[in-house]
Write a protein that holds these residues in place. Sequence first.
Motif, PDB file in Angstrom:
ATOM      1  N   LYS A 195      11.058  25.486   8.805  1.00 24.96           N
ATOM      2  CA  LYS A 195      10.940  24.036   9.003  1.00 24.96           C
ATOM      3  C   LYS A 195      10.257  23.373   7.813  1.00 24.96           C
ATOM      4  CE  LYS A 195      10.953  24.125  14.069  1.00 24.96           C
ATOM      5  NZ  LYS A 195      10.181  23.854  15.323  1.00 24.96           N
ATOM      6  N   LEU A 196       9.275  24.080   7.234  1.00 21.08           N
ATOM      7  CA  LEU A 196       8.617  23.543   6.045  1.00 21.08           C
ATOM      8  C   LEU A 196       9.616  23.410   4.899  1.00 21.08           C
ATOM      9  CD1 LEU A 196       6.246  22.733   4.242  1.00 21.08           C
ATOM     10  CD2 LEU A 196       5.747  25.179   3.929  1.00 21.08           C
TER      11      LEU A 196
ATOM     12  N   GLN B 149       0.913  16.275   6.967  1.00 17.68           N
ATOM     13  CA  GLN B 149       1.949  17.010   7.688  1.00 17.68           C
ATOM     14  C   GLN B 149       1.497  18.469   7.833  1.00 17.68           C
ATOM     15  OE1 GLN B 149       4.991  15.473   8.668  1.00 17.68           O
ATOM     16  NE2 GLN B 149       3.899  13.621   8.047  1.00 17.68           N
TER      17      GLN B 149
ATOM     18  N   ILE C 124       0.693  18.192   2.677  1.00 25.42           N
ATOM     19  CA  ILE C 124       1.287  19.129   3.624  1.00 25.42           C
ATOM     20  C   ILE C 124       0.414  20.378   3.693  1.00 25.42           C
ATOM     21  CG2 ILE C 124       3.343  20.478   4.210  1.00 25.42           C
ATOM     22  CD1 ILE C 124       4.858  18.603   2.169  1.00 25.42           C
TER      23      ILE C 124
ATOM     24  N   TYR D 161      11.927  20.518   5.422  1.00 26.62           N
ATOM     25  CA  TYR D 161      11.236  19.248   5.199  1.00 26.62           C
ATOM     26  C   TYR D 161      11.111  18.967   3.705  1.00 26.62           C
ATOM     27  CZ  TYR D 161       7.535  15.739   5.060  1.00 26.62           C
ATOM     28  OH  TYR D 161       6.798  14.604   4.804  1.00 26.62           O
TER      29      TYR D 161
ATOM     30  N   CYS E  79       1.460  20.578  -1.342  1.00 24.75           N
ATOM     31  CA  CYS E  79       1.633  21.472  -0.193  1.00 24.75           C
ATOM     32  C   CYS E  79       0.742  22.691  -0.384  1.00 24.75           C
ATOM     33  CB  CYS E  79       3.099  21.894  -0.092  1.00 24.75           C
ATOM     34  SG  CYS E  79       3.451  23.023   1.281  1.00 24.75           S
TER      35      CYS E  79
ATOM     36  N   ILE F 231       1.937  12.582  -0.519  1.00 25.40           N
ATOM     37  CA  ILE F 231       2.375  13.298   0.682  1.00 25.40           C
ATOM     38  C   ILE F 231       1.611  14.611   0.715  1.00 25.40           C
ATOM     39  CG2 ILE F 231       4.283  14.408   1.897  1.00 25.40           C
ATOM     40  CD1 ILE F 231       6.183  12.419   0.621  1.00 25.40           C
TER      41      ILE F 231
ATOM     42  N   ASP G 104      -2.106  10.904   7.749  1.00 25.86           N
ATOM     43  CA  ASP G 104      -0.672  11.132   7.589  1.00 25.86           C
ATOM     44  C   ASP G 104      -0.343  12.538   7.101  1.00 25.86           C
ATOM     45  OD1 ASP G 104      -1.767  10.824   5.111  1.00 25.86           O
ATOM     46  OD2 ASP G 104      -0.251   9.433   4.340  1.00 25.86           O
TER      47      ASP G 104
ATOM     48  N   TYR H  23       0.381  24.268   5.424  1.00 24.75           N
ATOM     49  CA  TYR H  23       1.121  25.316   6.135  1.00 24.75           C
ATOM     50  C   TYR H  23       0.160  26.433   6.518  1.00 24.75           C
ATOM     51  CZ  TYR H  23       4.238  29.171   7.192  1.00 24.75           C
ATOM     52  OH  TYR H  23       4.853  30.213   7.823  1.00 24.75           O
TER      53      TYR H  23
ATOM     54  N   PHE I  48       2.572  22.366   9.256  1.00 19.98           N
ATOM     55  CA  PHE I  48       3.666  23.244   9.669  1.00 19.98           C
ATOM     56  C   PHE I  48       3.134  24.654   9.901  1.00 19.98           C
ATOM     57  CE2 PHE I  48       5.733  19.871   7.334  1.00 19.98           C
ATOM     58  CZ  PHE I  48       6.940  19.662   7.984  1.00 19.98           C
TER      59      PHE I  48
ATOM     60  N   SER J 276      -5.250  18.833  11.211  1.00 21.88           N
ATOM     61  CA  SER J 276      -5.205  17.410  10.845  1.00 21.88           C
ATOM     62  C   SER J 276      -6.591  16.791  10.886  1.00 21.88           C
ATOM     63  CB  SER J 276      -4.269  16.655  11.787  1.00 21.88           C
ATOM     64  OG  SER J 276      -2.946  17.103  11.665  1.00 21.88           O
TER      65      SER J 276
END
Length: 456
Positions: A415-416, A408, A377, A419, A349, A375, A406, A379, A410, A399
């Motif tokens: 909300k981050l 993510q 992410i 998640y 992240c 994954i 894929d 922000y 935020f 993105s």
Amino acid sequence: MNVHFIAIGGAAMHNLAIALHRKGYQITGSDDEIFDPARSRLKASGLLPDDTGWFPEKIHAGIDAIILGMHARGDNPELMKARELGLKIFSYPEYLYEQSKDKIRVVIGGSHGKTTITAMILHVLKHAGIDTDFMVGAQLDGFDVMVRLSEDAPFMVFEGDEYLTSALDRRPKFHLYKPDIALISGIAWDHVNVFPTFDNYVEQFRIFASQIMPGGKLIYCAEDQTVAAVASGVDTGIKSLPYNIPEYFIKDGISILNTGNNEIPLKIFGHHNMLNLEGARLVCEAMGVESNIFYNAIGSFAGASKRLERIGNNNTCSVFKDFAHSPSKLKATIQAVKDQFPERKLIACMELHTYSSLSSGFLEEYGSCMDRADIAIVYYSRHALQIKQLPDLSPDDISKAFKKDDIQVFNDSEKLALYLFSLNTDHTNLLMMSSGNFDGIDLKQLSQRFTGAKDE
């Protein structure tokens, strides 16, 4: 000596103020806002101004030097008064040079690794009992200040930042230090608000290398072709010392350095950190530290704050925080964690927080840099865009720039956090990367939730 700081609350400025106070100087200062940790540290040293704001009445003919902070503008009332009185006015790096001009100056430059290499050098010098002054950009274990100045230390070790000297002086800071021993760790375009092209950015390192003192040394990462090209252009009177990755291997999640004579388990890991280690070894050697002393010390080096710092772990997962925010740092940090723990899933992240990272024209530089994350992410804060007076960005813009289908995205920290709390953490590492703070997400609490620990 009586020294007054205009903008004493800055991260660098308050550390310099404390260092001079410990040296016996009389220190005063002002600022329009002072936050922790600067506020608490200034207060503990008896240097916290009674009131916030600018007070030209503090400026008088008995002041020996004015030190001007980064966010002080040309119309600052204290600065204007100092000019009227003809006082000596220094920027932060100018004054550091003034304090070290009779010492052997060691300057660590590069787009990445500066803090870590400087921290490694200081760790080894302390272990070896070698007295040195220093300036480093992070709080280090075993050191209660980020700046140390003395009368007697023969060396001054600088973390050589390429960002601007002050709002009134557009020279990069590391152009002012005139090193006897210099290191360049890597060059990857950054600070696009100041250096609008890659060539313009590289030129700053050419200038830095050209300012090495006659008979000095340039230690450089030969793996980086841009750095090698810069090094090839230095004066023939400068001794160039290239370095590459040392021999090491990973066993049970621990990087082990093979010195030829010994195998040394390390607390740090990652390809870039191994390069940093070898660069630090050559600098220490140039300062008179024998290799066996370096190796004896480096095994206990645990890293600099927020540089692949492990903030929590259990038997199957770990949580790391890192300062990575530029594309090259992001890619290298993700790769380091994946290589170290290949059997674990990686949640990576990162926060787009700097001017460069939030600039639409620079975003494409992030293409594919998070591909190795299982994954990924990203922000960002719309408030940060407003503060930096940049156009709005959409999640779709981000993105597309990262070129990972894929990913993510935020722009709401709550909300981050929700998640992240929802993800399966078994046999998983979490890597949180930012030069900011994800708009207040409590990383300690996040780590506890992630690892199941009650207390870190």
